[in-house]
Design an enzyme around this catalytic site. Structure first.
Site, PDB file in Angstrom:
ATOM      1  N   GLU A 347       0.825  -1.205   0.000  1.00  0.00           N
ATOM      2  CA  GLU A 347       0.000   0.000   0.000  1.00  0.00           C
ATOM      3  C   GLU A 347       0.867   1.266   0.000  1.00  0.00           C
ATOM      4  O   GLU A 347       1.796   1.404   0.799  1.00  0.00           O
ATOM      5  CB  GLU A 347      -0.889   0.005   1.252  1.00  0.00           C
ATOM      6  CG  GLU A 347      -1.735   1.263   1.367  1.00  0.00           C
ATOM      7  CD  GLU A 347      -2.509   1.330   2.691  1.00  0.00           C
ATOM      8  OE1 GLU A 347      -2.759   0.261   3.291  1.00  0.00           O
ATOM      9  OE2 GLU A 347      -2.843   2.449   3.099  1.00  0.00           O
ATOM     10  N   ARG A 390       7.431   5.510   1.481  1.00  0.00           N
ATOM     11  CA  ARG A 390       7.245   4.262   0.729  1.00  0.00           C
ATOM     12  C   ARG A 390       7.588   4.450  -0.740  1.00  0.00           C
ATOM     13  O   ARG A 390       8.072   3.515  -1.400  1.00  0.00           O
ATOM     14  CB  ARG A 390       5.807   3.758   0.898  1.00  0.00           C
ATOM     15  CG  ARG A 390       5.555   3.234   2.313  1.00  0.00           C
ATOM     16  CD  ARG A 390       4.193   2.601   2.497  1.00  0.00           C
ATOM     17  NE  ARG A 390       4.053   2.117   3.872  1.00  0.00           N
ATOM     18  CZ  ARG A 390       2.997   1.458   4.332  1.00  0.00           C
ATOM     19  NH1 ARG A 390       1.960   1.214   3.524  1.00  0.00           N
ATOM     20  NH2 ARG A 390       2.955   1.063   5.578  1.00  0.00           N
TER      21      ARG A 390
END
Length: 427
Positions: A347, A390
RNA sequence: GGAGAGAUGGCCGAGUCCGGUUGAAGGCGCUCGACUCGAAAUCGAGUAGACCGUGAUGAGCGGUCUCGUGGGUUCGAAUCCCACUCUCUCCGCCA
């Protein structure tokens, strides 16, 4: 929060929706209390009416110079009764509100019913999964080797789940959120830079409180919480406000650091940038009219996807099933980026439509054009556009080369002062 | 951190000393109407929200509550008392 009147008149729908989320919760007691509330309210309002009428009479008599002590005596008793009942009502209302604040949003009809992550539905994929003709490293290995990430010293300075980015790493991080901000501004979002500390009411407005207190950091002795996402301050921008219909839709983009306690994540993603107590994120927030909120959600997802496309990172879009849906959301798409170190999609963005759930908690309404007509709650949406840490991990891992260097996506070059590759000093 | 001033409807702003037709004057804004070929100007009317009851979860009607928030005094509070929050001004400190 759901509308009290809606829950009252549609308890079965609510119970059914809770079941889809995997929550067994009977509303019988709630409905009982609500009935009690209305009964008490009716009684006390009758008394108040009487008091108002008699008090007016007392005023008139007194100004006329007449005695009114018998009426005053009578009203003294009535007032005492009113006071008692008001206290009782307050208690009942508090209980009702507590319950309402703990009931999650109702999933939209288009949300698949499922228990958890495994039952989410992949909607589409973009890009090719990265293949290597050598043994690829994880981003934390790369980061340490290139001396652009430092987890060890962060452990000393702060603790586990913190990191320093250094040199071109720090610059890459800055390049990323500047790139993201510029991209979204161009797409029509207005930039805001929010406070990183907010009060309890704001946390309640977006739904983090009262239920998820253990997920966040609080300043001891103060009414300040560290924001877990810019969604909180930016959505609360218009708390307790009435917007004009003409102002809608409002699009905001905000960079912020985000702080999460990760209380329930012990042992998960302990290495690297994936799960940190502090990370950078660019967040998109929309305030829209109810009729268009689902088409606005699709648009929001596309805005977030654009980031990954321009960075040339392979990803997929996933529609969350009812069991995996966030507490306040009615519908949510996750963007998952390909992460070679885990060999899976992770995610990187979460885009949700909250309908009027947050707007009701935060009391954000709009006045339909023409000045006439009832006030309505706006619909709020938000999505990561996208999580910077991320993204950085994904770039390092997907763009690594055999010699340990990492090439920078082209769109970032101008943010990197022309640097195109982070070279490996040891090669 | 110290001293002082303040917080009233979408906005501005009276009322607070002396508690009683003040949910709140006046102005601005907004909506509708008149005038106009149209607009401006002018004139007229309207213009808070939440909740409860009734009604069709509509309109309307009846009621309760709300003058920063919470408590208190009182038959009755925007108005008196207490606590808190926020804003402004001056001083101190400070990136």
């Amino acid at each position: 929060m759901l509308d009290l009147k809606f829950v009252r008149s549609n308890p079965l729908i609510v119970e059914e929706a809770l079941k889809k989320r995997g929550i067994e919760m009977g509303l019988e007691e709630f409905l009982h209390l609500e009935e009690k509330r209305r009964h008490l309210l009716y009684q006390v309002e009758k008394l108040k009416k009487q008091r108002n009428e008699v008090s007016e009479k007392i005023g008139l008599q007194k100004t006329a110079g007449q005695d009114a002590s018998d009426m005053i005596e009578e009203m003294r008793e009535v007032s005492r009764e009113i006071k008692e009942m008001d206290e009782e009502i307050k208690k009942v209302e508090q209980k009702l509100k507590d319950t309402l604040l703990h009931i999650p949003n109702i999933p939209h009809q288009t949300v698949p019913v499922g228990k958890g992550e495994e039952e989410n539905i992949e909607v589409r994929r973009w890009g090719e999964i990265t293949n290597f003709d050598f043994n690829p490293l994880s981003h934390w290995e790369l980061g340490e080797m290139l001396d652009i990430l430092d987890f060890e010293r962060a452990g000393k300075v702060s603790g586990a789940r913190f990191s320093f980015s250094k040199g071109l790493g720090a610059r890459l991080e800055r390049a990323l959120y500047n790139f993201m901000l510029d991209l979204h501004i161009e797409a029509g979002y207005r930039e805001v830079f929010p406070p990183f500390l907010v009060n309890k009411q704001s946390m309640t407005g977006t739904g983090q409180l009262p239920k998820f207190a253990e997920d966040m950091f609080k300043i001891e002795g103060e009414d300040y919480y560290l924001i877990p996402t810019a969604e909180v301050p930016v959505t609360n921008l218009y708390r307790d406000e009435i917007l004009d219909e003409g102002e809608l839709p409002i699009y905001h983009v905000a960079y912020s650091a985000c702080f999460r306690a990760e209380a329930g994540a012990a042992g998960r993603d302990t290495r690297g940038l994936i799960r940190q107590h502090q990370f950078n994120k660019v967040e998109l927030v929309k305030f829209v009219k109810p009729a268009v909120s689902y088409q606005e959600l699709e648009g929001l997802v596309l805005n977030a996807e654009k980031v990954l496309q321009l960075l040339k990172l392979p990803y997929r879009v996933v529609l969350l099933c009812s069991g995996d849906l966030g507490f306040s959301a009615a519908k949510c798409y996750d963007l998952e980026v390909w992460m070679p170190s885990s060999g899976s999609f992770r995610e990187i963005s979460s885009c949700s439509n909250f309908e009027d759930y947050q707007a009701r908690r935060a009391n954000i309404r709009y006045r339909p054009a023409g000045g006439k007509g009832k006030l309505r709650y706006v619909h709020t949406l938000n999505g990561s556009g996208v999580a910077v840490g991320r993204t950085m991990a994904a770039i390092l891992e997907n763009n690594q080369q055999k010699d340990g260097s990492v090439y920078i996506p082209e769109v970032l070059h101008r943010y990197m002062g022309g640097v195109e590759t982070i070279e490996n000093p040891f090669s």
